[in-house]
Design a protein around this motif. Structure first.
Motif, PDB file in Angstrom:
ATOM      1  N   LEU A  13       0.911  -8.267 -11.728  1.00  0.00           N
ATOM      2  CA  LEU A  13       0.097  -8.678 -10.583  1.00  0.00           C
ATOM      3  C   LEU A  13      -0.960  -9.691 -10.977  1.00  0.00           C
ATOM      4  CD1 LEU A  13      -0.498  -5.362  -8.600  1.00  0.00           C
ATOM      5  CD2 LEU A  13       1.111  -7.203  -8.075  1.00  0.00           C
ATOM      6  N   ASP A  14      -1.618  -9.475 -12.098  1.00  0.00           N
ATOM      7  CA  ASP A  14      -2.698 -10.385 -12.505  1.00  0.00           C
ATOM      8  C   ASP A  14      -2.169 -11.809 -12.681  1.00  0.00           C
ATOM      9  OD1 ASP A  14      -4.483  -8.321 -12.439  1.00  0.00           O
ATOM     10  OD2 ASP A  14      -4.466  -7.950 -14.596  1.00  0.00           O
ATOM     11  N   ARG A  15      -0.998 -11.924 -13.254  1.00  0.00           N
ATOM     12  CA  ARG A  15      -0.420 -13.258 -13.459  1.00  0.00           C
ATOM     13  C   ARG A  15      -0.088 -13.908 -12.126  1.00  0.00           C
ATOM     14  NH1 ARG A  15       4.829 -14.961 -14.196  1.00  0.00           N
ATOM     15  NH2 ARG A  15       5.652 -12.867 -14.600  1.00  0.00           N
ATOM     16  N   GLU A  41       6.767 -15.706  -8.161  1.00  0.00           N
ATOM     17  CA  GLU A  41       6.046 -16.899  -8.625  1.00  0.00           C
ATOM     18  C   GLU A  41       6.066 -17.981  -7.540  1.00  0.00           C
ATOM     19  OE1 GLU A  41       7.052 -14.473 -12.108  1.00  0.00           O
ATOM     20  OE2 GLU A  41       8.242 -15.196 -10.408  1.00  0.00           O
ATOM     21  N   ASP A  42       7.217 -18.159  -6.904  1.00  0.00           N
ATOM     22  CA  ASP A  42       7.313 -19.121  -5.800  1.00  0.00           C
ATOM     23  C   ASP A  42       6.358 -18.735  -4.673  1.00  0.00           C
ATOM     24  OD1 ASP A  42       9.269 -20.471  -7.174  1.00  0.00           O
ATOM     25  OD2 ASP A  42      10.927 -19.812  -5.894  1.00  0.00           O
ATOM     26  N   PHE A  43       6.366 -17.460  -4.327  1.00  0.00           N
ATOM     27  CA  PHE A  43       5.504 -16.963  -3.248  1.00  0.00           C
ATOM     28  C   PHE A  43       4.036 -17.204  -3.593  1.00  0.00           C
ATOM     29  CE2 PHE A  43       3.166 -13.243  -1.419  1.00  0.00           C
ATOM     30  CZ  PHE A  43       3.286 -13.583  -0.079  1.00  0.00           C
ATOM     31  N   ALA A  44       3.652 -16.883  -4.822  1.00  0.00           N
ATOM     32  CA  ALA A  44       2.260 -17.084  -5.243  1.00  0.00           C
ATOM     33  C   ALA A  44       1.864 -18.555  -5.129  1.00  0.00           C
ATOM     34  CB  ALA A  44       2.067 -16.581  -6.671  1.00  0.00           C
ATOM     35  N   ALA A  45       2.765 -19.467  -5.496  1.00  0.00           N
ATOM     36  CA  ALA A  45       2.457 -20.893  -5.405  1.00  0.00           C
ATOM     37  C   ALA A  45       2.198 -21.312  -3.965  1.00  0.00           C
ATOM     38  CB  ALA A  45       3.595 -21.711  -6.009  1.00  0.00           C
ATOM     39  N   GLN A 183      -0.522   0.454   4.094  1.00  0.00           N
ATOM     40  CA  GLN A 183      -1.241   0.925   2.909  1.00  0.00           C
ATOM     41  C   GLN A 183      -2.740   0.691   3.046  1.00  0.00           C
ATOM     42  OE1 GLN A 183      -0.066   2.774   0.643  1.00  0.00           O
ATOM     43  NE2 GLN A 183      -1.856   2.853  -0.712  1.00  0.00           N
ATOM     44  N   GLU A 184      -3.141  -0.139   3.984  1.00  0.00           N
ATOM     45  CA  GLU A 184      -4.533  -0.549   4.202  1.00  0.00           C
ATOM     46  C   GLU A 184      -4.979  -1.478   3.069  1.00  0.00           C
ATOM     47  OE1 GLU A 184      -4.660   0.241   7.017  1.00  0.00           O
ATOM     48  OE2 GLU A 184      -4.677   2.354   7.504  1.00  0.00           O
ATOM     49  N   THR A 185      -5.160  -0.981   1.857  1.00  0.00           N
ATOM     50  CA  THR A 185      -5.427  -1.843   0.704  1.00  0.00           C
ATOM     51  C   THR A 185      -4.610  -1.349  -0.479  1.00  0.00           C
ATOM     52  OG1 THR A 185      -7.061  -2.641  -0.891  1.00  0.00           O
ATOM     53  CG2 THR A 185      -7.509  -0.515   0.133  1.00  0.00           C
ATOM     54  N   TYR A 186      -4.041  -2.305  -1.213  1.00  0.00           N
ATOM     55  CA  TYR A 186      -3.272  -1.980  -2.410  1.00  0.00           C
ATOM     56  C   TYR A 186      -4.151  -1.923  -3.655  1.00  0.00           C
ATOM     57  CZ  TYR A 186       1.160  -2.551   0.100  1.00  0.00           C
ATOM     58  OH  TYR A 186       2.216  -2.390   0.960  1.00  0.00           O
ATOM     59  N   HIS A 187      -5.421  -2.273  -3.522  1.00  0.00           N
ATOM     60  CA  HIS A 187      -6.333  -2.242  -4.665  1.00  0.00           C
ATOM     61  C   HIS A 187      -6.864  -0.816  -4.790  1.00  0.00           C
ATOM     62  CE1 HIS A 187     -10.273  -3.186  -6.746  1.00  0.00           C
ATOM     63  NE2 HIS A 187      -9.369  -3.707  -7.563  1.00  0.00           N
ATOM     64  N   GLU A 188      -6.414  -0.102  -5.809  1.00  0.00           N
ATOM     65  CA  GLU A 188      -6.685   1.335  -5.873  1.00  0.00           C
ATOM     66  C   GLU A 188      -8.167   1.683  -5.911  1.00  0.00           C
ATOM     67  OE1 GLU A 188      -5.029   5.373  -8.081  1.00  0.00           O
ATOM     68  OE2 GLU A 188      -4.396   3.406  -8.795  1.00  0.00           O
ATOM     69  N   GLU A 235      -3.835  -8.494  -1.911  1.00  0.00           N
ATOM     70  CA  GLU A 235      -3.152  -7.696  -0.881  1.00  0.00           C
ATOM     71  C   GLU A 235      -1.805  -8.328  -0.521  1.00  0.00           C
ATOM     72  OE1 GLU A 235      -4.396  -4.960  -0.499  1.00  0.00           O
ATOM     73  OE2 GLU A 235      -6.550  -4.970  -0.136  1.00  0.00           O
ATOM     74  N   ALA A 236      -1.793  -9.646  -0.355  1.00  0.00           N
ATOM     75  CA  ALA A 236      -0.567 -10.333   0.046  1.00  0.00           C
ATOM     76  C   ALA A 236       0.522 -10.191  -1.012  1.00  0.00           C
ATOM     77  CB  ALA A 236      -0.864 -11.806   0.306  1.00  0.00           C
ATOM     78  N   ILE A 237       0.157 -10.361  -2.261  1.00  0.00           N
ATOM     79  CA  ILE A 237       1.149 -10.281  -3.342  1.00  0.00           C
ATOM     80  C   ILE A 237       1.660  -8.857  -3.510  1.00  0.00           C
ATOM     81  CG2 ILE A 237       1.353 -10.422  -5.860  1.00  0.00           C
ATOM     82  CD1 ILE A 237      -0.341 -13.017  -5.624  1.00  0.00           C
ATOM     83  N   SER A 238       0.762  -7.877  -3.403  1.00  0.00           N
ATOM     84  CA  SER A 238       1.188  -6.480  -3.496  1.00  0.00           C
ATOM     85  C   SER A 238       2.089  -6.105  -2.331  1.00  0.00           C
ATOM     86  CB  SER A 238      -0.037  -5.563  -3.532  1.00  0.00           C
ATOM     87  OG  SER A 238      -0.896  -5.878  -4.612  1.00  0.00           O
ATOM     88  N   LEU A 239       1.735  -6.541  -1.131  1.00  0.00           N
ATOM     89  CA  LEU A 239       2.553  -6.263   0.048  1.00  0.00           C
ATOM     90  C   LEU A 239       3.931  -6.897  -0.072  1.00  0.00           C
ATOM     91  CD1 LEU A 239       2.903  -5.231   2.968  1.00  0.00           C
ATOM     92  CD2 LEU A 239       1.751  -7.328   3.744  1.00  0.00           C
ATOM     93  N   ALA A 240       3.976  -8.133  -0.551  1.00  0.00           N
ATOM     94  CA  ALA A 240       5.268  -8.812  -0.715  1.00  0.00           C
ATOM     95  C   ALA A 240       6.136  -8.087  -1.744  1.00  0.00           C
ATOM     96  CB  ALA A 240       5.041 -10.261  -1.143  1.00  0.00           C
ATOM     97  N   ALA A 241       5.525  -7.650  -2.842  1.00  0.00           N
ATOM     98  CA  ALA A 241       6.278  -6.911  -3.852  1.00  0.00           C
ATOM     99  C   ALA A 241       6.788  -5.588  -3.286  1.00  0.00           C
ATOM    100  CB  ALA A 241       5.402  -6.668  -5.079  1.00  0.00           C
TER     101      ALA A 241
END
Length: 411
Positions: A13-15, A41-45, A183-188, A235-241
């Motif tokens: 996730l950090d990357r 990686e494409d999504f993050a870009a 999930q509301e927030t994926y950041h624990e 949140e977006a990257i965690s949700l996409a994963a």
């Protein structure tokens, strides 16, 4: 296969988050040229500031993919709130048990009345919503609500507190075909800070709800994050994963993804400036999600204002709510000629932004060349026959009477 709560800590996730902030313009343009985001990686870009100047091109590609997979249709649905009683303390939610709001649980007869009102407006797809209070699930109340609703609504989905797989089975048998859980927030750490009491404080338990729902037989699964609680790119990257995990492991259920933003509600919670997802970023996120998940539904609720919804609906949206009330029994207090509340609704979960009646939303869609679809599934097509069964002896306490895209302009 391990559940997503076990998979998430193993992901880089950090990357991906760093890439979403620092990708070069050439990286974002390469994804746009390809027409799809084939990797995280494409999504993050596509989420990066470097992609923001190319929002028009991103929106055009999102629109093209959406029309290819979904045609010109937008499915309309209505939420029906059964109860705002809740045992959780959640700092941001209007239903949180520490908020001094009138607590309402609809009698079954009232559930039927509200369903008839919505059916009279054209709806054939219903989302039953309730605060998390175990007594209204364990005694058969929700199952009986479903049985009565499916007599008029071919599609009934649920948004309730998470349950065990075995507890979902009777709800599916009653006729519920969809399950929604955000999930509301994926950041624990943020999740634990915001959910201080009640069963909702169990972070991993909530995260794996969709997989338990799939095992119980729900035809459709819906997930999402509530944007404004933490950094929107995380949140977006965690949700996409999470979505990619479900598409792989819960492949027999249709998946929808929602991107709701915080709205005013009872309590004093305020979104921190660093966690805000502005309008342009919301468009960027939604279109990037479409390039990553071309076959997933994207849900747009009445949390967003009318003008923004009008601009978003051609670009990637497949499901929209309309004419919503977030207070149990709220539709019974609507002026039916205008479809607006005739009184304040202090028991609402949050105040909606798009207050147009359903027919006005449908007319807007048609004006944009889109087809508003009120019904896209019937249990008869799959061999199931919704039937009204009387309440079981365990539910006697809840008998009737008991308590080319147009140019984008965003601020």
């Amino acid at each position: 296969m391990p559940a997503f709560s076990q998979v998430l800590p193993t992901l880089p996730l950090d990357r991906w988050i760093e890439l979403s902030r620092s990708a070069q313009e050439g990286e974002a343009l390469a994804v746009l040229k390809n027409g799809r985001a084939h990797s995280m990686e494409d999504f993050a870009a596509l989420l990066s500031p470097a992609a923001a100047p190319h929002l028009e091109a991103l929106a055009a590609q999102s629109q093209k993919l959406t029309r290819s997979f979904f045609g010109n249709t937008i499915r309309l649905f209505a939420p029906l709130y059964l109860s705002n009683e809740c045992v959780n303390i959640c700092k941001y939610c209007g239903f949180s048990r520490h908020n001094a709001i009138p607590r309402i649980t609809l009698p079954l007869a009232k559930v039927e009345d509200e369903t008839k009102l919505l059916a009279g407006r054209g709806f054939r797809s219903l989302l039953l919503v309730a605060g998390e209070h175990p007594k209204y699930v364990s005694n058969g109340y929700v199952a009986e609500c479903v049985r009565r609703c499916v007599l008029q609504m071919p599609q009934v989905a649920l948004e309730l507190g998470p349950l065990e797989t075995a507890d979902y089975v009777p709800l599916v048998a009653a006729g519920a075909e969809g399950l929604v859980v955000y999930q509301e927030t994926y950041h624990e750490p943020t999740y634990r800070d915001l959910h201080t009491a009640g069963p909702k404080k169990h972070y991993a338990w909530r995260m794996d709800t969709a997989e338990r729902g799939h095992a119980s037989g729900f035809r459709r699964l819906g997930i999402g994050a509530l944007f404004g609680l933490h950094d929107w790119r995380l949140e977006a990257i965690s949700l996409a994963a999470h979505a990619r995990h479900l598409l792989k492991n819960c492949w027999s259920s249709y998946l929808t993804v929602a991107l709701p933003r915080m709205r005013p509600a009872a309590g004093s919670f305020e979104v921190l400036p660093q966690n805000e997802l502005n309008d342009r970023e919301l468009v960027q996120l939604m279109c990037a999600m479409r390039l990553l998940l071309p076959t997933a539904g994207i849900v747009l609720s009445t949390r967003e204002p009318a003008a923004l919804r009008d601009g978003l609906c051609p670009l990637g949206v497949t499901h929209m709510s309309a004419g919503s009330s977030t207070e149990p029994g709220g539709y019974s207090d609507f002026d039916e000629s205008q479809w607006t509340p005739t009184r304040a609704q202090p028991g609402e979960q949050f105040h909606i932004a798009d207050e147009r009646p359903p027919q006005a939303v449908a007319a807007m869609l048609r004006a944009k060349g889109l087809d508003p679809v009120w019904k896209d599934h019937d249990a008869a097509l799959t061999g199931a026959k919704p039937t009204h069964f009387p309440l079981t002896t365990t539910a006697t306490s809840i008998e009737d009477g008991a308590s080319a895209p147009t140019p984008l302009q965003f601020g």
